[in-house]
Design a protein around this motif. Structure first.
Motif, PDB file in Angstrom:
ATOM      1  N   GLN A  53       0.947  -1.096   0.016  1.00  0.00           N
ATOM      2  CA  GLN A  53       0.057  -0.016  -0.127  1.00  0.00           C
ATOM      3  C   GLN A  53       0.943   1.388  -0.107  1.00  0.00           C
ATOM      4  N   ALA A  54       0.866   2.073  -1.150  1.00  0.00           N
ATOM      5  CA  ALA A  54       1.580   3.234  -1.136  1.00  0.00           C
ATOM      6  C   ALA A  54       1.268   3.891  -2.048  1.00  0.00           C
ATOM      7  N   ASP A  55       1.534   5.409  -2.463  1.00  0.00           N
ATOM      8  CA  ASP A  55       1.230   6.417  -3.208  1.00  0.00           C
ATOM      9  C   ASP A  55       2.512   6.505  -4.386  1.00  0.00           C
ATOM     10  N   ILE A  56       1.990   6.469  -5.501  1.00  0.00           N
ATOM     11  CA  ILE A  56       3.209   6.767  -6.404  1.00  0.00           C
ATOM     12  C   ILE A  56       3.865   7.750  -6.216  1.00  0.00           C
ATOM     13  N   GLY A  57       2.981   8.764  -5.738  1.00  0.00           N
ATOM     14  CA  GLY A  57       3.938  10.135  -5.362  1.00  0.00           C
ATOM     15  C   GLY A  57       4.957   9.982  -4.396  1.00  0.00           C
ATOM     16  N   ASP A  58       4.973   9.103  -3.724  1.00  0.00           N
ATOM     17  CA  ASP A  58       6.005   8.605  -2.483  1.00  0.00           C
ATOM     18  C   ASP A  58       7.164   8.149  -3.132  1.00  0.00           C
ATOM     19  N   SER A  59       8.125   9.219  -3.388  1.00  0.00           N
ATOM     20  CA  SER A  59       9.244   8.910  -4.199  1.00  0.00           C
ATOM     21  C   SER A  59      10.143   7.640  -3.266  1.00  0.00           C
TER      22      SER A  59
ATOM     23  N   HIS B 171     -15.993  17.819  -9.453  1.00  0.00           N
ATOM     24  CA  HIS B 171     -16.178  18.301  -8.267  1.00  0.00           C
ATOM     25  C   HIS B 171     -14.811  18.570  -7.456  1.00  0.00           C
ATOM     26  N   GLY B 172     -13.842  17.944  -7.839  1.00  0.00           N
ATOM     27  CA  GLY B 172     -12.552  17.937  -6.728  1.00  0.00           C
ATOM     28  C   GLY B 172     -11.403  17.772  -7.784  1.00  0.00           C
ATOM     29  N   PRO B 173     -11.014  18.717  -8.506  1.00  0.00           N
ATOM     30  CA  PRO B 173      -9.912  18.215  -9.581  1.00  0.00           C
ATOM     31  C   PRO B 173      -8.421  18.399  -9.019  1.00  0.00           C
ATOM     32  N   GLU B 174      -8.354  18.889  -8.004  1.00  0.00           N
ATOM     33  CA  GLU B 174      -7.020  18.902  -7.164  1.00  0.00           C
ATOM     34  C   GLU B 174      -6.475  17.251  -7.168  1.00  0.00           C
ATOM     35  N   ASP B 175      -7.159  16.607  -6.763  1.00  0.00           N
ATOM     36  CA  ASP B 175      -6.829  15.310  -6.511  1.00  0.00           C
ATOM     37  C   ASP B 175      -6.174  14.501  -7.783  1.00  0.00           C
ATOM     38  N   PHE B 176      -6.912  14.735  -8.911  1.00  0.00           N
ATOM     39  CA  PHE B 176      -6.576  14.451 -10.232  1.00  0.00           C
ATOM     40  C   PHE B 176      -5.200  15.009 -10.667  1.00  0.00           C
ATOM     41  N   ILE B 177      -4.967  16.202 -10.266  1.00  0.00           N
ATOM     42  CA  ILE B 177      -3.638  16.703 -10.553  1.00  0.00           C
ATOM     43  C   ILE B 177      -2.370  16.244  -9.759  1.00  0.00           C
ATOM     44  N   GLN B 178      -2.756  16.061  -8.590  1.00  0.00           N
ATOM     45  CA  GLN B 178      -1.843  15.458  -7.594  1.00  0.00           C
ATOM     46  C   GLN B 178      -1.523  13.831  -7.949  1.00  0.00           C
ATOM     47  N   THR B 179      -2.222  13.027  -8.616  1.00  0.00           N
ATOM     48  CA  THR B 179      -2.047  11.683  -8.528  1.00  0.00           C
ATOM     49  C   THR B 179      -1.662  11.631 -10.187  1.00  0.00           C
ATOM     50  N   ASN B 180      -2.539  12.115 -11.022  1.00  0.00           N
ATOM     51  CA  ASN B 180      -2.322  11.820 -12.635  1.00  0.00           C
ATOM     52  C   ASN B 180      -1.011  12.671 -12.836  1.00  0.00           C
ATOM     53  N   VAL B 181      -0.546  13.823 -12.361  1.00  0.00           N
ATOM     54  CA  VAL B 181       0.157  14.682 -12.961  1.00  0.00           C
ATOM     55  C   VAL B 181       1.512  14.600 -12.105  1.00  0.00           C
ATOM     56  N   VAL B 182       1.335  14.898 -10.970  1.00  0.00           N
ATOM     57  CA  VAL B 182       2.344  15.010 -10.068  1.00  0.00           C
ATOM     58  C   VAL B 182       2.749  13.635  -9.630  1.00  0.00           C
ATOM     59  N   GLY B 183       1.907  12.945  -9.326  1.00  0.00           N
ATOM     60  CA  GLY B 183       2.270  11.250  -9.105  1.00  0.00           C
ATOM     61  C   GLY B 183       2.929  10.620 -10.266  1.00  0.00           C
ATOM     62  N   THR B 184       2.645  10.813 -11.372  1.00  0.00           N
ATOM     63  CA  THR B 184       3.017  10.312 -12.663  1.00  0.00           C
ATOM     64  C   THR B 184       4.653  10.839 -12.589  1.00  0.00           C
ATOM     65  N   PHE B 185       4.845  12.309 -12.613  1.00  0.00           N
ATOM     66  CA  PHE B 185       6.107  12.676 -12.529  1.00  0.00           C
ATOM     67  C   PHE B 185       7.195  12.216 -11.492  1.00  0.00           C
ATOM     68  N   ARG B 186       6.545  12.045 -10.313  1.00  0.00           N
ATOM     69  CA  ARG B 186       7.445  11.463  -9.444  1.00  0.00           C
ATOM     70  C   ARG B 186       7.856   9.952  -9.814  1.00  0.00           C
ATOM     71  N   LEU B 187       6.814   9.367 -10.278  1.00  0.00           N
ATOM     72  CA  LEU B 187       7.096   7.742 -10.548  1.00  0.00           C
ATOM     73  C   LEU B 187       8.127   7.968 -11.645  1.00  0.00           C
ATOM     74  N   LEU B 188       8.192   8.736 -12.892  1.00  0.00           N
ATOM     75  CA  LEU B 188       8.795   8.584 -13.769  1.00  0.00           C
ATOM     76  C   LEU B 188      10.253   8.896 -13.419  1.00  0.00           C
ATOM     77  N   GLU B 189      10.420   9.814 -12.516  1.00  0.00           N
ATOM     78  CA  GLU B 189      11.764  10.154 -11.882  1.00  0.00           C
ATOM     79  C   GLU B 189      12.477   9.013 -10.993  1.00  0.00           C
ATOM     80  N   ALA B 190      11.555   8.411 -10.136  1.00  0.00           N
ATOM     81  CA  ALA B 190      12.129   6.959  -9.545  1.00  0.00           C
ATOM     82  C   ALA B 190      12.580   5.975 -10.279  1.00  0.00           C
ATOM     83  N   VAL B 191      11.646   5.790 -11.575  1.00  0.00           N
ATOM     84  CA  VAL B 191      12.098   4.795 -12.407  1.00  0.00           C
ATOM     85  C   VAL B 191      13.117   5.084 -13.325  1.00  0.00           C
ATOM     86  N   ARG B 192      13.402   6.534 -13.500  1.00  0.00           N
ATOM     87  CA  ARG B 192      14.456   6.833 -14.464  1.00  0.00           C
ATOM     88  C   ARG B 192      15.907   6.576 -13.509  1.00  0.00           C
TER      89      ARG B 192
END
Length: 356
Positions: free
Chosen positions: A55-61, A90-111
């Motif tokens: 159980q973890a967030d993809i944004g947790d580098s 109704h709540g766009p911020e969660d989508f920015i955090q997971t789909n944008v910021v989370g993907t960025f952090r995942l990409l950086e960890a994978v790189r």
């Protein structure tokens, strides 16, 4: 070993189950377990040493980096996403955090992980990003279906956040050489689908004797893809996809929402008739359309068939029957996912809308 993010959600869980049913390569499954992530989806894997759940967030580098170092996967598949248009309104911020910021952090960890691999492991490594046809915007009734070359024109906070994530994946390939693949799929349906989406919501509401809410005139058109066909397409792209390429995955099943609902009602009339003898279609109600509702999506999946030899195994008729039967056979799963927070969401989204 492969690492899957979002593997307790609808598509991710189906992929993990199909993967372990077809080969013995182990899966590290990372999921944040938000409302749509459900460990019950993976209950059949309990005690299976090939499945490691974290159980973890993809944004947790830090966590992602540690998992990559510990398990040394040859593949990372990113299913993790906030994926519901109405919730994004109704709540766009969660989508920015997971789909944008989370993907960025995942990409950086994978790189960082990929850069440290030895030559053979580095050359064979793959990062596959799972995305949606909604990034392409909307089509008129007569326009040709979306190809991989179609301009991105997202119209909702959800699709905009997914478009951003797609652009990040592309940039990490062209700038850093990260070996990426991207798939853009049409509307999935099938077992384990969280019942806020159209098909499972109609099944669940019909059986409960509740209204079947249809946005606007119900003539919004989508291409429908059975989820296990989607899983097989992802496996094929992993096997033979060209690095840096995008592959559209579709079911060749363009249907209007109202026709989908009527098909579900007809199957329920056959498989679980109402006690009063009336059709479930009597429960259909029309509600005010949602803001920015795209009129039509359609996927041209010929590139995937031409280059990699993939095409869907299910027709809509076979897939929808399997789906309805699954929900009839698994009432406990349905009951367990209908938490208080989910009921509150349905009340907010549908009951408060004025009927038209």
């Amino acid at each position: 070993m492969i690492l899957v993010t979002g593997g307790a959600g609808f598509i991710g869980a189906n992929f993990v189950l199909d993967w372990l049913a077809s080969n013995d390569e182990s899966v590290v499954n990372v999921d944040k377990l938000t409302y749509a992530g459900n460990l019950e989806n993976l209950a059949s894997l309990q005690g299976d040493a090939r499945h490691v759940f974290v159980q973890a967030d993809i944004g947790d580098s830090a966590v992602i980096s540690a998992l990559l170092q510990q398990h040394q996967p040859r593949v990372v598949i990113n299913f993790a996403a906030e994926s519901h248009v109405d919730r994004s309104i109704h709540g766009p911020e969660d989508f920015i955090q997971t789909n944008v910021v989370g993907t960025f952090r995942l990409l950086e960890a994978v790189r960082a992980y990929w850069n440290e691999l030895e030559h053979e492991a580095k050359s064979s490594f793959r990062f596959l990003h799972v995305s949606t046809d909604e990034v392409y915007g909307t089509l008129s009734p007569t326009e040709p279906a979306f190809t991989e070359d179609h301009n991105y024109e997202p119209n909702s906070p959800y699709s905009a956040s997914k478009a951003a994530s797609d652009h990040l994946v592309r940039a990490w390939h062209h700038t850093y050489g990260l070996p990426v693949l991207t798939t853009n799929c049409s509307n999935n349906y099938g077992p384990l689908h969280f019942p806020e989406k159209l098909i499972p919501l109609m099944i669940v509401n019909a059986l409960a004797g509740k209204p079947l809410p249809i946005y606007g005139d119900g003539m919004q058109v989508r291409d429908w893809l059975y989820v296990r066909d989607h899983c097989s397409a992802i496996r094929r792209v992993l096997e033979a996809g060209k690095l840096g390429e995008t592959y559209n995955v579709g079911g060749w099943n363009e249907k209007a929402n109202i026709d989908i609902v009527k098909t579900v009602c007809a199957l329920l009339d056959e498989l679980r008739p109402r006690g009063d003898g009336l059709s479930y279609a009597e429960q259909i109600t029309y509600v005010t359309d949602r803001p920015g509702h795209d009129r039509r999506y359609a996927i041209d999946a010929r590139k995937l068939e031409r280059e990699l030899g993939w095409k869907p195994a299910e027709t809509f008729e076979t897939g929808i029957r399997k789906t309805v039967q699954w929900y009839l056979d698994n009432p406990q799963w349905v009951q367990n996912v209908q938490s208080g927070s989910y009921r509150d969401w349905l009340q907010k989204q549908y009951a408060a809308k004025a009927s038209t």
